[in-house]
Motif scaffolding. Sequence first.
Motif, mmCIF file in Angstrom:
data_model
loop_
_atom_site.group_PDB
_atom_site.id
_atom_site.type_symbol
_atom_site.label_atom_id
_atom_site.label_comp_id
_atom_site.label_asym_id
_atom_site.label_seq_id
_atom_site.Cartn_x
_atom_site.Cartn_y
_atom_site.Cartn_z
ATOM 1 N N LYS A 2 53.818 42.070 53.440
ATOM 2 C CA LYS A 2 54.001 43.044 52.695
ATOM 3 C C LYS A 2 53.513 42.528 51.142
ATOM 4 O O LYS A 2 53.497 41.534 50.811
ATOM 5 C CB LYS A 2 55.433 43.349 52.410
ATOM 6 C CG LYS A 2 56.341 42.164 52.078
ATOM 7 C CD LYS A 2 57.770 42.575 51.761
ATOM 8 C CE LYS A 2 58.769 41.465 51.168
ATOM 9 N NZ LYS A 2 60.006 41.893 50.928
ATOM 10 N N LYS A 3 53.300 43.617 50.418
ATOM 11 C CA LYS A 3 52.670 43.574 49.045
ATOM 12 C C LYS A 3 54.125 43.491 48.011
ATOM 13 O O LYS A 3 54.977 44.257 48.484
ATOM 14 C CB LYS A 3 51.941 44.547 48.546
ATOM 15 C CG LYS A 3 50.541 44.381 49.084
ATOM 16 C CD LYS A 3 49.471 45.338 48.698
ATOM 17 C CE LYS A 3 49.733 46.768 49.075
ATOM 18 N NZ LYS A 3 48.352 47.737 48.585
ATOM 19 N N LEU A 201 51.356 35.713 45.182
ATOM 20 C CA LEU A 201 51.013 36.927 43.985
ATOM 21 C C LEU A 201 50.069 36.233 42.882
ATOM 22 O O LEU A 201 50.157 35.158 42.559
ATOM 23 C CB LEU A 201 52.199 37.292 43.429
ATOM 24 C CG LEU A 201 53.597 37.765 44.045
ATOM 25 C CD1 LEU A 201 54.537 38.219 43.318
ATOM 26 C CD2 LEU A 201 53.305 38.490 45.302
ATOM 27 N N TYR A 202 49.197 37.288 42.322
ATOM 28 C CA TYR A 202 48.310 36.649 41.298
ATOM 29 C C TYR A 202 48.957 37.247 39.909
ATOM 30 O O TYR A 202 49.339 38.222 40.003
ATOM 31 C CB TYR A 202 46.835 37.189 41.331
ATOM 32 C CG TYR A 202 46.062 37.086 40.096
ATOM 33 C CD1 TYR A 202 45.748 35.555 40.012
ATOM 34 C CD2 TYR A 202 45.768 38.008 39.134
ATOM 35 C CE1 TYR A 202 45.122 35.227 38.865
ATOM 36 C CE2 TYR A 202 45.074 37.608 38.008
ATOM 37 C CZ TYR A 202 44.633 36.502 37.813
ATOM 38 O OH TYR A 202 43.903 35.865 36.659
ATOM 39 N N GLY A 213 40.521 45.658 42.578
ATOM 40 C CA GLY A 213 39.532 44.528 42.961
ATOM 41 C C GLY A 213 40.324 43.508 43.192
ATOM 42 O O GLY A 213 39.970 42.709 44.428
ATOM 43 N N LEU A 214 41.135 42.886 42.431
ATOM 44 C CA LEU A 214 42.024 41.778 42.691
ATOM 45 C C LEU A 214 42.984 41.862 44.009
ATOM 46 O O LEU A 214 43.016 40.694 44.638
ATOM 47 C CB LEU A 214 42.935 41.382 41.524
ATOM 48 C CG LEU A 214 42.072 41.052 40.192
ATOM 49 C CD1 LEU A 214 43.011 40.957 39.021
ATOM 50 C CD2 LEU A 214 41.393 39.726 40.348
ATOM 51 N N GLY A 222 49.916 40.491 46.125
ATOM 52 C CA GLY A 222 50.592 41.408 45.003
ATOM 53 C C GLY A 222 50.406 40.688 43.567
ATOM 54 O O GLY A 222 49.536 39.701 43.624
ATOM 55 N N PHE A 223 51.112 41.315 42.772
ATOM 56 C CA PHE A 223 50.890 40.734 41.208
ATOM 57 C C PHE A 223 52.246 40.444 40.685
ATOM 58 O O PHE A 223 53.324 40.835 40.884
ATOM 59 C CB PHE A 223 50.232 41.770 40.545
ATOM 60 C CG PHE A 223 48.855 42.254 41.169
ATOM 61 C CD1 PHE A 223 47.931 41.291 41.094
ATOM 62 C CD2 PHE A 223 48.627 43.618 41.456
ATOM 63 C CE1 PHE A 223 46.818 41.621 41.720
ATOM 64 C CE2 PHE A 223 47.343 43.959 41.952
ATOM 65 C CZ PHE A 223 46.183 43.056 42.027
#
Length: 241
Positions: A2-3, A201-202, A213-214, A222-223
Amino acid sequence: MKKIFAANWKLFKTPKETREFFAQFKEVANKATGELVFFPSAISLEAASTSLTGTTIKWGAQNCYFQASGAFTGENSAQVVKELGGSYVLIGHSERRKIFGETDALIAEKVAFTQGLGLTPMLCIGETLEEREASHTFRVLETQLYLGLAKADKTKPVVIAYEPVWAIGTGKVATPEQVAETHTDVFNILSKLGFAQSPILYGGSVKPDNAAGLIKQPHVNGFLVGGASLEVKSFSEIAAV
């Protein structure tokens, strides 16, 4: 896997502003393609808790101590976070390491303690510009993961947030190629340590115009978003990629 789209609000938003944000955000939250997690400042945690009751949106604290209570003036209790309905604790953010002098040993205690309470630690790792330019990125991240997860329970969830220190709040962002390479390295390190199932995550100046894009890069699950998470429109757009 999952994100996860996480928002680190740092020392922004009063309780009133927190309630106002969630009143608006709940109207667009269904556009998100993954789990949503918010990290308000400590004084706004209860406002987040009451605002998000009855929703699927998760929240947590930006920091905690590795004991539930005691004579620790100024610290946050993970036990209180749990009792308020929180799910996560952000641990080892670069600002905690640099400004407040947190060590990998202390971070390891926090990771283990939050897991023991049934909360999910979100462990932050990342290198400075000097370390990257000296080709020390892999070594730095390996050390932070090895030491930070030294007391962690492999059977319980932990989320990793890779944030290059040089890209936090600077407007700079790692290229998709840099993110792909580094996230693959982080995944390989985690696999060796027995945490291959941990989302990565980034974080680092993620915005609506670079998120799509990432998120396509390998092992980007995810972020962790800073400034762009303070506005409903920008964070909802990021969470929709």
